[in-house]
Write an enzyme that holds these catalytic residues in place. Structure first.
Site, PDB file in Angstrom:
ATOM      1  N   HIS A 184      -7.736  47.684 -16.872  1.00  0.00           N
ATOM      2  CA  HIS A 184      -6.946  46.483 -16.601  1.00  0.00           C
ATOM      3  C   HIS A 184      -5.578  46.801 -16.006  1.00  0.00           C
ATOM      4  O   HIS A 184      -5.037  45.999 -15.240  1.00  0.00           O
ATOM      5  CB  HIS A 184      -6.828  45.641 -17.871  1.00  0.00           C
ATOM      6  CG  HIS A 184      -8.134  45.037 -18.287  1.00  0.00           C
ATOM      7  ND1 HIS A 184      -8.497  44.841 -19.597  1.00  0.00           N
ATOM      8  CD2 HIS A 184      -9.189  44.613 -17.531  1.00  0.00           C
ATOM      9  CE1 HIS A 184      -9.699  44.300 -19.636  1.00  0.00           C
ATOM     10  NE2 HIS A 184     -10.137  44.152 -18.399  1.00  0.00           N
ATOM     11  N   HIS A 216     -19.880  41.946 -14.139  1.00  0.00           N
ATOM     12  CA  HIS A 216     -20.305  42.046 -15.540  1.00  0.00           C
ATOM     13  C   HIS A 216     -19.166  41.512 -16.405  1.00  0.00           C
ATOM     14  O   HIS A 216     -18.407  42.272 -17.002  1.00  0.00           O
ATOM     15  CB  HIS A 216     -20.659  43.488 -15.899  1.00  0.00           C
ATOM     16  CG  HIS A 216     -21.814  44.032 -15.120  1.00  0.00           C
ATOM     17  ND1 HIS A 216     -21.698  44.434 -13.804  1.00  0.00           N
ATOM     18  CD2 HIS A 216     -23.115  44.220 -15.469  1.00  0.00           C
ATOM     19  CE1 HIS A 216     -22.894  44.862 -13.378  1.00  0.00           C
ATOM     20  NE2 HIS A 216     -23.756  44.738 -14.361  1.00  0.00           N
ATOM     21  N   SER A 220     -11.576  40.996 -18.341  1.00  0.00           N
ATOM     22  CA  SER A 220     -11.312  40.963 -16.898  1.00  0.00           C
ATOM     23  C   SER A 220     -11.324  39.554 -16.301  1.00  0.00           C
ATOM     24  O   SER A 220     -10.482  39.256 -15.446  1.00  0.00           O
ATOM     25  CB  SER A 220     -12.316  41.858 -16.168  1.00  0.00           C
ATOM     26  OG  SER A 220     -12.250  43.180 -16.648  1.00  0.00           O
ATOM     27  N   GLU A 237     -22.550  37.079 -15.641  1.00  0.00           N
ATOM     28  CA  GLU A 237     -22.859  37.673 -16.944  1.00  0.00           C
ATOM     29  C   GLU A 237     -24.293  37.324 -17.318  1.00  0.00           C
ATOM     30  O   GLU A 237     -24.651  36.150 -17.392  1.00  0.00           O
ATOM     31  CB  GLU A 237     -21.894  37.172 -18.021  1.00  0.00           C
ATOM     32  CG  GLU A 237     -22.169  37.719 -19.404  1.00  0.00           C
ATOM     33  CD  GLU A 237     -22.293  39.241 -19.427  1.00  0.00           C
ATOM     34  OE1 GLU A 237     -23.323  39.736 -19.918  1.00  0.00           O
ATOM     35  OE2 GLU A 237     -21.357  39.925 -18.950  1.00  0.00           O
ATOM     36  N   ASP A 272     -27.782  38.357 -12.824  1.00  0.00           N
ATOM     37  CA  ASP A 272     -27.555  39.780 -12.612  1.00  0.00           C
ATOM     38  C   ASP A 272     -26.497  39.939 -11.526  1.00  0.00           C
ATOM     39  O   ASP A 272     -26.713  39.568 -10.370  1.00  0.00           O
ATOM     40  CB  ASP A 272     -28.875  40.430 -12.183  1.00  0.00           C
ATOM     41  CG  ASP A 272     -28.765  41.938 -11.987  1.00  0.00           C
ATOM     42  OD1 ASP A 272     -27.630  42.451 -11.898  1.00  0.00           O
ATOM     43  OD2 ASP A 272     -29.810  42.593 -11.903  1.00  0.00           O
ATOM     44  N   GLY A 273     -25.345  40.488 -11.896  1.00  0.00           N
ATOM     45  CA  GLY A 273     -24.249  40.602 -10.943  1.00  0.00           C
ATOM     46  C   GLY A 273     -24.565  41.494  -9.766  1.00  0.00           C
ATOM     47  O   GLY A 273     -24.059  41.278  -8.656  1.00  0.00           O
ATOM     48  N   ASP A 275     -18.196  46.742 -13.627  1.00  0.00           N
ATOM     49  CA  ASP A 275     -18.077  47.542 -14.845  1.00  0.00           C
ATOM     50  C   ASP A 275     -19.232  47.259 -15.809  1.00  0.00           C
ATOM     51  O   ASP A 275     -19.036  46.696 -16.881  1.00  0.00           O
ATOM     52  CB  ASP A 275     -16.724  47.317 -15.524  1.00  0.00           C
ATOM     53  CG  ASP A 275     -16.497  45.866 -15.918  1.00  0.00           C
ATOM     54  OD1 ASP A 275     -17.182  44.981 -15.358  1.00  0.00           O
ATOM     55  OD2 ASP A 275     -15.657  45.610 -16.799  1.00  0.00           O
TER      56      ASP A 275
END
Length: 305
Positions: free
Chosen positions: A19, A42, A109, A129, A157-158, A183
């Site tokens: 971050h 994610h 995030s 997500e 699904d990202g 991530d």
């Protein structure tokens, strides 16, 4: 597949690294007035209680954000002038979610990104997500912001979902700008290959985007290969890159039979701000001085392209 929950790890040393770099990168990108599309592949639940059951179980925030605040911002006081600007900005943002001065909430995030969005530039945030529980919590948390069309949440699904958003739509000035954070948990080892394959594809589709990839540093071949693979992809695409790592070392109170947990991680940034290396060279030594705890600690900042 769905056993990983970021709530167990919220505010740990990896989050501090991730971050701090995310904020420093976006602050620089947002110096330009043109709008930007932000993507989190994610996203997790978005917001976490540091006094909740999950975080108390692991207690990882105690060796991360809690320890950082205790050393550099005690009792809610403003950071000392000697603190690196990137760490000050990170702590300022976290403190904004904890107006009482006690660290009870940690923004993931999605909320870090939302905090930096500019309404006047019409920035947009796309969140993915797939976890069935976290996706519901994320949607509920985001709904409380009443951000309207500025934020889109998808239970998807990202790795696949970003294809609909890159290249991004043009801003009001006609420019196309995007920054992506990737991530995954890497709980499934195929995630390493999916990360590199996805980045390879997106560099072909939208080579000027800023891509931030977090990864764990663990004794697994796939984990060691990932930053090398990302470096190769960047060089092949003739794009600049930066790789920053933080290792806090082994807990000296743990015995040889204790599981060490995650002690090191990295962030690989493709098309980083030209100022980012100097920013991190000032911040990471201070971060390590506070969070480092034993054998194997260290930090690095490498760049190329």
């Amino acid at each position: 597949m769905f056993s990983y929950r970021h709530a167990f790890h919220a505010g740990n040393h990896a989050d501090v690294l991730k971050h701090t770099i995310l904020i420093a990168t976006l602050r620089h990108l947002m110096q330009k007035e043109a709008g930007i599309t932000l993507i989190d592949t994610h996203a997790g639940a978005g917001l976490y209680r540091l006094d909740g059951d999950y975080t108390e179980t692991g207690g990882e925030a105690k060796d991360g954000v809690v320890k950082l605040f205790a050393a550099l911002r005690p009792a809610g006081k403003p950071p000392a002038a000697a603190v690196a600007p990137a760490l000050t900005e990170y702590m300022d943002l976290i403190a904004s979610f904890n107006p009482s001065g006690a660290l009870r909430v940690y923004p993931g995030s999605p909320f870090v990104m939302h905090h930096l969005l500019r309404a006047e530039s019409r920035d947009r945030l796309k969140l993915f997500e797939l976890h069935p529980t976290d996706s519901k919590v994320l949607a509920a948390n985001i709904a409380q912001l009443e951000a309207g069309r500025q934020i889109a949440v998808a239970r998807e699904d990202g790795f696949e979902g970003i294809k609909a958003y890159l290249p991004p739509p043009p801003s009001a000035s006609g420019s196309k700008r995007a920054a992506l954070l990737m991530d995954p948990s890497y709980e499934v080892k195929t995630d390493y290959g999916r990360v590199s394959a996805c980045i390879q594809e997106q560099l072909k589709r939208f080579p000027t985007g800023t891509y931030m990839i977090w990864y764990p540093i663990i004794p697994r071949p796939e984990a060691h290969d990932l930053p090398r693979r990302l470096k190769t992809l960047s060089n092949q695409s003739k794009r600049p890159w930066l790789n920053a790592t933080l290792a806090i070392g082994q807990d000296p109170t743990h015995g040889p039979e204790d599981r060490p947990g995650l002690t090191a991680s990295g962030m690989f940034v493709i098309n980083p701000p030209h100022t980012l290396k100097a920013v991190l060279q000032a911040a990471l030594p201070q971060m390590l001085a506070v969070l480092g705890r034993g054998r194997g600690q260290g930090q690095t900042v490498d760049s190329g392209g």
